[in-house]
Every structure is written in structure tokens, then in C-alpha cells.
Design a protein around this motif. Sequence first.
Motif, short mmCIF file in Angstrom:
data_model
loop_
_atom_site.label_atom_id
_atom_site.label_comp_id
_atom_site.label_asym_id
_atom_site.label_seq_id
_atom_site.Cartn_x
_atom_site.Cartn_y
_atom_site.Cartn_z
N UNK A 168 0.71 -0.80 0.20
CA UNK A 168 0.02 0.03 -0.06
C UNK A 168 0.74 0.99 0.20
N UNK A 169 0.44 2.36 -0.89
CA UNK A 169 0.99 3.29 -0.64
C UNK A 169 0.97 4.55 0.95
N UNK A 170 2.31 5.18 1.18
CA UNK A 170 2.77 5.62 2.46
C UNK A 170 1.33 6.77 2.16
N UNK A 171 1.31 7.39 3.00
CA UNK A 171 0.49 7.96 3.98
C UNK A 171 -0.91 8.25 3.13
N UNK A 172 -1.47 7.06 3.00
CA UNK A 172 -2.62 6.83 2.54
C UNK A 172 -3.73 6.01 3.01
N UNK A 173 -4.56 5.43 2.75
CA UNK A 173 -5.54 4.45 3.44
C UNK A 173 -6.30 4.00 2.44
N UNK A 174 -6.06 2.33 2.27
CA UNK A 174 -6.70 2.12 0.86
C UNK A 174 -7.88 0.90 1.43
N UNK A 212 -37.06 -3.96 2.04
CA UNK A 212 -35.44 -4.04 1.67
C UNK A 212 -34.71 -2.72 1.99
N UNK A 213 -32.87 -3.02 1.89
CA UNK A 213 -32.08 -2.26 2.26
C UNK A 213 -30.74 -2.25 1.56
N UNK A 214 -29.40 -0.95 1.80
CA UNK A 214 -28.88 -1.82 1.02
C UNK A 214 -28.00 -1.63 2.40
N UNK A 215 -26.88 -1.55 2.09
CA UNK A 215 -25.29 -1.92 3.10
C UNK A 215 -24.48 -1.21 2.03
N UNK A 216 -23.58 0.00 2.24
CA UNK A 216 -22.68 0.35 1.32
C UNK A 216 -21.95 0.01 2.45
N UNK A 217 -20.44 -1.03 2.67
CA UNK A 217 -20.07 -0.55 3.16
C UNK A 217 -18.04 -0.23 2.68
N UNK A 218 -17.52 -0.19 3.46
CA UNK A 218 -15.69 0.01 3.50
C UNK A 218 -14.72 -0.70 4.44
N UNK A 219 -14.28 -0.86 3.55
CA UNK A 219 -13.29 -2.03 4.86
C UNK A 219 -12.02 -0.94 4.75
N UNK A 220 -11.37 -1.22 5.58
CA UNK A 220 -9.96 -0.67 5.69
C UNK A 220 -9.50 -1.72 5.43
N UNK A 221 -8.10 -2.22 4.62
CA UNK A 221 -7.49 -3.07 4.42
C UNK A 221 -6.44 -3.04 5.52
N UNK A 222 -5.55 -2.32 5.83
CA UNK A 222 -4.84 -2.19 6.66
C UNK A 222 -5.27 -2.28 8.53
N UNK A 223 -6.25 -1.85 8.50
CA UNK A 223 -7.03 -2.11 10.38
C UNK A 223 -8.14 -3.42 10.39
N UNK A 248 -14.98 12.00 5.37
CA UNK A 248 -15.34 12.48 6.81
C UNK A 248 -14.28 12.09 7.77
N UNK A 249 -14.26 10.16 7.80
CA UNK A 249 -13.74 9.68 8.16
C UNK A 249 -12.43 9.25 8.22
N UNK A 250 -11.65 9.88 7.24
CA UNK A 250 -10.49 9.82 6.93
C UNK A 250 -9.57 11.18 7.41
N UNK A 251 -8.09 10.64 8.14
CA UNK A 251 -7.71 12.25 8.17
C UNK A 251 -7.52 12.82 7.00
N UNK A 252 -7.71 14.22 7.25
CA UNK A 252 -7.47 15.21 6.02
C UNK A 252 -6.15 15.10 5.46
N UNK A 253 -4.82 14.39 5.53
CA UNK A 253 -3.51 14.37 5.59
C UNK A 253 -3.28 13.64 4.71
N UNK A 254 -3.94 12.25 4.43
CA UNK A 254 -4.49 10.91 4.13
C UNK A 254 -5.18 11.05 3.11
N UNK A 255 -4.04 10.35 1.60
CA UNK A 255 -4.95 10.29 0.84
C UNK A 255 -5.99 9.16 0.86
#
Length: 362
Positions: A168-174, A212-223, A248-255
Motif C-alpha cells: 500500500x502507498x505511504x500516507x494513504x488509506x486503502x 429491503x435496504x442496501x448496505x454500503x461498506x468500506x473495509x480498511x485493508x490495514x486495520x 469525513x472519517x479519514x484524516x485530512x492528511x491522508x490520500x
Amino acid sequence: MANVYTREVPKLSIGEAEELNRWVRRRTTAQGLAFRAQIILACAKGVSDLKVASQLNTTRETVGKWRRRFLQARCDGLLDDPRPGAPRQLGDEDVERVITMTLESTPQDATHWSTRSMAKASGMSQSAVSRIWRAFALQPHRTETFKLSKDPFFIEKVRDVVGLYLAPPQRAAVFCVDEKSQIQALDRTQPLLPMRPGQAERRTHDYERHGTTSLFAALNTATGKVIGKCYRRHRSSEFKKFLQLIDTNVPRDLDIHLILDNYGTHKTALIHNYLLSRPRFHLHFTPTSASWLNLVERWFGLITEKRIRRGTFKSTAQLEEDIQQYLTTYNEDSKPFIWVKSAEEILLSVKRYCEYINDSPH
């Protein structure tokens, strides 16, 4: 004591080489015989016994044994020695006939053979057919599914996505992002009967639908933590809201690198314009028909198994509440999913499978 171990390289005639290669390729060859043929073909190239053993995942002694047997009796030396006991009632021709019929034909009244229909067609007993099928791991009643991606950029996309997992790239959230759409809020028509000693939990076969409902999910690969949100609709406008939630959930200094599939809502003008004003977002698309490459699919399997499949919900709101509760509990003790295969290993596996199905009879 001096080492008396000697090694003679087998020299194959054209006929012997053809015979050994035929044993290796032919699907009806016994696995033991095909393995011995592989040993001799490797030894004939001048490769050391130790290296052959490493290549074929066996021992040096095994390689030496079958090399010496071949030098003594040529191809006949690779065959099994006669075993004690009653003589076989079925000859090799009978076994080959059953295997050939099983692999290359179907009965007139069915899509696949059973032991009874094969016994009737071959003139053998049902138990004999069953023994032959077990010996060669043939199970005509079973079927599996597969799908190969036709994406023209399959190789490039595999390398891109796997590269994010392994380096994974530095200074980034995947994040691995996807939607589990049309989750039904189902309630059984009668109360469940709970499990008790000697009796599994019981429920009625019929159910009532409550939306019915739809679940949107984003899995952080590091944590391994998951950002999730339920929406009643599954459009690009809901996807934009979910991207804002990730933002809004990812620090502003990260890609932010997102691994996505090729669903239409991910590529609309609305999403394109939103991302233009947020350059820290980087999108990486999986190949078409390759959802297995997105790790969030594994997490969807977990929530389906542990919360949704056997759940009973009297309303969509209750379903969404249970999903949110599972998200909270999961994130308290989350662990990342570890990707272990390199892109080259995946591409080699796909190549071998394509070669295998191309050689299969149609």
C-alpha cells in the motif's frame, strides 16, 4: 563408509517419451502412474534427484527408487507389482471402458450417469462401478460453477489491485468498497422453535417481507475496520453520500484509495464531478466478473452468515438497526484480512485453468 550412491540419467527412446507423456496427460491414468512418469521425464533432462524431489514435492529416495526401476525394466518398471489376494475380476479394459463412458458420454434419459445406469449400460455390477468411480475420484452427480473475466484489461487491473494489498502507498488509506443491495427484512409467519438437546432450531418455510435496504461498506485493508451505512435506495446519489461519509472519517492528511467494482453508479457524471473537487480520492476498479478480488466481499459473507441469513426482522428499520449493531461490535475487535497471493501467482493460476478447460472435451 564411502558414499556408494550413484545416479544414471535415463535415456528415453522416442516411443518411451511418447508413452510417458501420454500417461501424464491422459485423464484416465492412475495418479500414481502419472506421478512416476513425471519423475522419469524430469530425470531424463539430467536434473538431480534432489531437485526433482523438490519440484514434485516428494523425497529423494522416492525419485531414486523409480529411476532405478525404470532403468531395470523401462516403462514396465513403473507399473504396480502384483498384489497378494484374490485375482481381480475386472480387467484394465473394463475399468478404462467405464471411465471413458463416464467422461465422454451421457445416458439417453439423464444429464449424468448414476451407478445404477452405468452398471446397466456397461454390464457390470453397481458396486464395481462405485469402486471404479471412487478409485478415480469421479462424481458425476456433482457440479460446480466458474466464471472467467473477459475484461480486456484484466492483467493490468489484477496487478493494480493486488499491488495495493501487498504494498500500500505511504500516507494513504486503502478501502475496499461495495454495496450489498436488496437485503430483505424477512419475518417467519410463525414463532421460531428454539434448539434443544437432540433437536435443531426450527422455523417455518414461508415468510413475510417487510421491505429491503442496501448496505454500503468500506473495509480498511490495514486495520480491518468497516465504515458502513444503510440506504433505502441504491443510486449514485446514495453512493455520493457514502463517499462523503468516508471523506469525513479519514484524516485530512491522508490520500484515499478505493477498490471498486464496475457497477454503473460508481461511474456517473455526479460521482465524476464530486471526485474532481477532491483530488485525494483515487479509484481502482477490479476486472469485470472478478468480485473475488475485492476483500469487502469476504466481510459481506461474514455479516450474512452471522447476522442476516438466520435473522428475523419485523421491519426494515429493525434490519438496519441490527446491521448497525453488528458493525459496532465488529469494529471493536476488527482484524484485517491478509492477502497472500501475488499478482503473478494469480495470473499463472488463471492461465493454467484456461489451458485445462481448453483441453477438456466439449
